[in-house]
Scaffold this active site. Structure first.
Site, PDB file in Angstrom:
ATOM      1  N   ASP A   1       0.845  -0.997  -0.008  1.00  0.00           N
ATOM      2  CA  ASP A   1      -0.190  -0.376  -0.238  1.00  0.00           C
ATOM      3  C   ASP A   1       1.061   1.493   0.175  1.00  0.00           C
ATOM      4  O   ASP A   1       0.547   2.441   0.931  1.00  0.00           O
ATOM      5  CB  ASP A   1      -0.786   0.056   1.054  1.00  0.00           C
ATOM      6  CG  ASP A   1      -1.636  -1.238   1.098  1.00  0.00           C
ATOM      7  OD1 ASP A   1      -1.782  -1.981   0.130  1.00  0.00           O
ATOM      8  OD2 ASP A   1      -3.428  -0.881   2.331  1.00  0.00           O
TER       9      ASP A   1
ATOM     10  N   ASP B   1      -4.648  -0.409  -1.871  1.00  0.00           N
ATOM     11  CA  ASP B   1      -5.873  -0.883  -1.291  1.00  0.00           C
ATOM     12  C   ASP B   1      -6.884  -0.305  -2.947  1.00  0.00           C
ATOM     13  O   ASP B   1      -6.485   1.174  -2.721  1.00  0.00           O
ATOM     14  CB  ASP B   1      -5.535  -0.033  -0.331  1.00  0.00           C
ATOM     15  CG  ASP B   1      -6.686  -0.595   0.453  1.00  0.00           C
ATOM     16  OD1 ASP B   1      -6.873  -1.264   1.124  1.00  0.00           O
ATOM     17  OD2 ASP B   1      -7.541   1.116   1.320  1.00  0.00           O
TER      18      ASP B   1
ATOM     19  N   HIS C   1     -10.625   0.795  -2.731  1.00  0.00           N
ATOM     20  CA  HIS C   1     -11.862   0.679  -2.003  1.00  0.00           C
ATOM     21  C   HIS C   1     -12.879   1.565  -3.565  1.00  0.00           C
ATOM     22  O   HIS C   1     -12.520   2.414  -3.933  1.00  0.00           O
ATOM     23  CB  HIS C   1     -12.211   1.586  -1.153  1.00  0.00           C
ATOM     24  CG  HIS C   1     -11.775   0.700  -0.059  1.00  0.00           C
ATOM     25  ND1 HIS C   1     -11.403  -0.103  -0.020  1.00  0.00           N
ATOM     26  CD2 HIS C   1     -11.086   1.747   0.766  1.00  0.00           C
ATOM     27  CE1 HIS C   1     -10.660  -0.532   1.655  1.00  0.00           C
ATOM     28  NE2 HIS C   1     -10.544   0.920   1.468  1.00  0.00           N
TER      29      HIS C   1
ATOM     30  N   HIS D   1     -17.671   2.865   0.106  1.00  0.00           N
ATOM     31  CA  HIS D   1     -17.459   1.675   1.087  1.00  0.00           C
ATOM     32  C   HIS D   1     -17.343   1.701   2.622  1.00  0.00           C
ATOM     33  O   HIS D   1     -17.866   3.090   3.266  1.00  0.00           O
ATOM     34  CB  HIS D   1     -15.978   1.452   0.874  1.00  0.00           C
ATOM     35  CG  HIS D   1     -14.793  -0.092   1.243  1.00  0.00           C
ATOM     36  ND1 HIS D   1     -13.996  -0.025   2.496  1.00  0.00           N
ATOM     37  CD2 HIS D   1     -15.100  -1.227   0.213  1.00  0.00           C
ATOM     38  CE1 HIS D   1     -14.349  -1.867   2.820  1.00  0.00           C
ATOM     39  NE2 HIS D   1     -14.158  -1.896   1.925  1.00  0.00           N
TER      40      HIS D   1
ATOM     41  N   HIS E   1     -10.592   6.792   1.459  1.00  0.00           N
ATOM     42  CA  HIS E   1      -9.463   7.103   1.052  1.00  0.00           C
ATOM     43  C   HIS E   1      -9.275   6.384   0.432  1.00  0.00           C
ATOM     44  O   HIS E   1     -10.306   5.113  -0.223  1.00  0.00           O
ATOM     45  CB  HIS E   1      -7.934   6.521   2.263  1.00  0.00           C
ATOM     46  CG  HIS E   1      -8.383   4.733   3.197  1.00  0.00           C
ATOM     47  ND1 HIS E   1      -9.722   4.644   3.759  1.00  0.00           N
ATOM     48  CD2 HIS E   1      -7.834   3.532   2.852  1.00  0.00           C
ATOM     49  CE1 HIS E   1      -9.838   3.074   4.402  1.00  0.00           C
ATOM     50  NE2 HIS E   1      -8.829   3.233   3.243  1.00  0.00           N
TER      51      HIS E   1
ATOM     52  N   LYS F   1      -7.021  -4.540  -3.826  1.00  0.00           N
ATOM     53  CA  LYS F   1      -7.833  -5.189  -2.159  1.00  0.00           C
ATOM     54  C   LYS F   1      -8.592  -4.484  -1.706  1.00  0.00           C
ATOM     55  O   LYS F   1      -8.379  -3.270  -1.391  1.00  0.00           O
ATOM     56  CB  LYS F   1      -6.876  -6.107  -0.959  1.00  0.00           C
ATOM     57  CG  LYS F   1      -6.081  -4.724  -0.397  1.00  0.00           C
ATOM     58  CD  LYS F   1      -4.878  -5.488   0.490  1.00  0.00           C
ATOM     59  CE  LYS F   1      -3.909  -4.356   1.229  1.00  0.00           C
ATOM     60  NZ  LYS F   1      -4.540  -3.401   1.640  1.00  0.00           N
TER      61      LYS F   1
ATOM     62  N   CYS G   1      -1.981  -3.173   7.868  1.00  0.00           N
ATOM     63  CA  CYS G   1      -1.891  -3.989   6.289  1.00  0.00           C
ATOM     64  C   CYS G   1      -0.766  -4.543   6.363  1.00  0.00           C
ATOM     65  O   CYS G   1      -0.722  -5.996   6.392  1.00  0.00           O
ATOM     66  CB  CYS G   1      -1.964  -2.990   5.212  1.00  0.00           C
ATOM     67  SG  CYS G   1      -3.761  -2.139   5.437  1.00  0.00           S
TER      68      CYS G   1
HETATM   69 ZN   LIG Z   1      -8.508   0.792   2.977  1.00  0.00          ZN
END
Ligand SMILES: [Zn+2]
Length: 212
Positions: A17, A55, A57, A61, A90, A115, A160
């Site tokens: 990330d 990351d 989204h 989310h 984010h 993810k 993470c």
């Molecule tokens: Zn996230």
């Protein structure tokens, strides 16, 4: 750990990330998160095999505080799979905040694993989503490629990176976390909890200078 870590063909570097939103100026800034970029660039040059996570989204989310009327970022709520910390919006798909840092220079990375794309499930780990059941597919990929050890770096150490390290171990890989190539968010003792979990599970931490 002061021994040299000798990189073998069966090793993969998992870079977690390194995105604009997790660095200073971003929506979910990890303090000094940008400082890891040159360290990781140097580290990555030593590895033949590198995987990046991103990351990623959808808008609205479930992990976003803005999706829950009256809730504030960094509060914890109960969702179907248990406790979930709420974050500022984010890494929304297709936005500049979700892009990798421009100064991250790892052109030889072999896979970008996204993810957090299921609206109702967060995913700290690169292996399992936060319901701890839904696979991302990464363990299968790494096994098919013949990797046996996962070396990790990135953001954030206590979220993470932590959950990815724990799950890599659970999936039977050897795991080493390059701690000076990580930075932490540190919410409610999360850094201390991470260290305790790592020592309990036998997850090694080593500085970048030990990588030979
Ligand atoms: Zn996230």
């Amino acid at each position: 750990m002061t021994d040299k870590l000798t990189i073998r063909d069966q090793d993969v570097l998992l870079v977690v990330d390194i995105q604009n939103d997790f660095c200073p100026g971003g929506a979910l800034s990890v303090p000094a998160g940008n400082e890891v970029v040159p360290i990781i660039n140097r580290l990555a040059r030593r590895f033949q095999h590198v995987v990046l996570t991103q990351d990623w989204h959808p808008r609205g989310h479930q992990s976003f505080a803005s999706s829950h009327p009256g809730a504030k970022p960094y509060e914890t709520i109960e969702v179907t799979y248990g406790a979930q910390i709420l974050w500022p919006d984010h890494c929304v798909q297709g936005t500049p905040g979700a892009e990798f840092r421009k100064d991250l220079q790892i052109p030889h990375a072999e896979l970008i694993l996204r993810k957090g794309y299921h609206r109702e499930i967060d995913s700290y780990s690169a292996f399992y989503e936060n319901d701890r059941i839904t696979h991302t597919g990464l363990a299968g990929y790494l096994r098919e490629r013949g990797f046996t050890r996962v070396v990790m770096a990135g953001l954030a150490f206590d979220f993470c990176v932590r959950y990815s390290a724990e799950d890599a171990k659970r999936e039977g890989f050897d795991v080493v976390v390059i701690e000076d190539a990580c930075r932490s968010i540190d919410v409610e003792g999360s850094v201390q909890q991470t260290r305790q979990r790592f020592s309990k599970l036998g997850i090694a931490c080593a500085p970048a200078e030990t990588v030979a």
